[in-house]
Motif scaffolding. Structure first.
Motif, PDB file in Angstrom:
ATOM      1  N   GLU A  85      -3.718   7.899   5.405  1.00  0.00           N
ATOM      2  CA  GLU A  85      -5.142   8.213   5.446  1.00  0.00           C
ATOM      3  C   GLU A  85      -5.883   7.216   6.327  1.00  0.00           C
ATOM      4  N   MET A 128       0.856  -1.175   0.000  1.00  0.00           N
ATOM      5  CA  MET A 128       0.000   0.000   0.000  1.00  0.00           C
ATOM      6  C   MET A 128       0.899   1.234   0.000  1.00  0.00           C
ATOM      7  N   ASP A 131       0.827   7.242   1.305  1.00  0.00           N
ATOM      8  CA  ASP A 131      -0.276   8.200   1.388  1.00  0.00           C
ATOM      9  C   ASP A 131      -1.577   7.517   1.790  1.00  0.00           C
ATOM     10  N   LYS A 132      -1.880   6.395   1.169  1.00  0.00           N
ATOM     11  CA  LYS A 132      -3.109   5.664   1.502  1.00  0.00           C
ATOM     12  C   LYS A 132      -3.026   5.112   2.922  1.00  0.00           C
TER      13      LYS A 132
END
Length: 79
Positions: A72, A65, A68-69
């Motif tokens: 979040e 992953m 950034d994800k």
């Protein structure tokens, strides 16, 4: 790009540490991309039978992953 390992149970992802961040690329040394996979640069301390001479390994995108994800998702857990 920076990625985090979210699953280390299949394929070459078994050589990665769950939750650890890695440098990844979509293109290998020959300028070709393999759809659905990223190339991970392995740490120099990996055993040579795993690391090989080039110190890179193909890993399925499903096991990784982007940072950034991941950030979040971490913020969503807090809020």
């Amino acid at each position: 790009m920076k990625v985090v390992c979210i699953d280390n149970k299949i394929g070459n992802s078994r050589h990665l540490e769950l939750g650890k961040f890695y440098d990844a690329s979509e293109v290998n040394l020959f300028g070709k991309a393999r759809q659905g996979y990223l190339i991970i640069k392995l740490d120099p301390w990996f055993p040579s039978h795993v690391r090989g001479d080039d110190a890179y390994v193909w890993v399925s995108e499903d096991c990784l992953m982007t940072i950034d994800k991941w950030r979040e998702l971490q913020l969503d857990k807090i809020l």
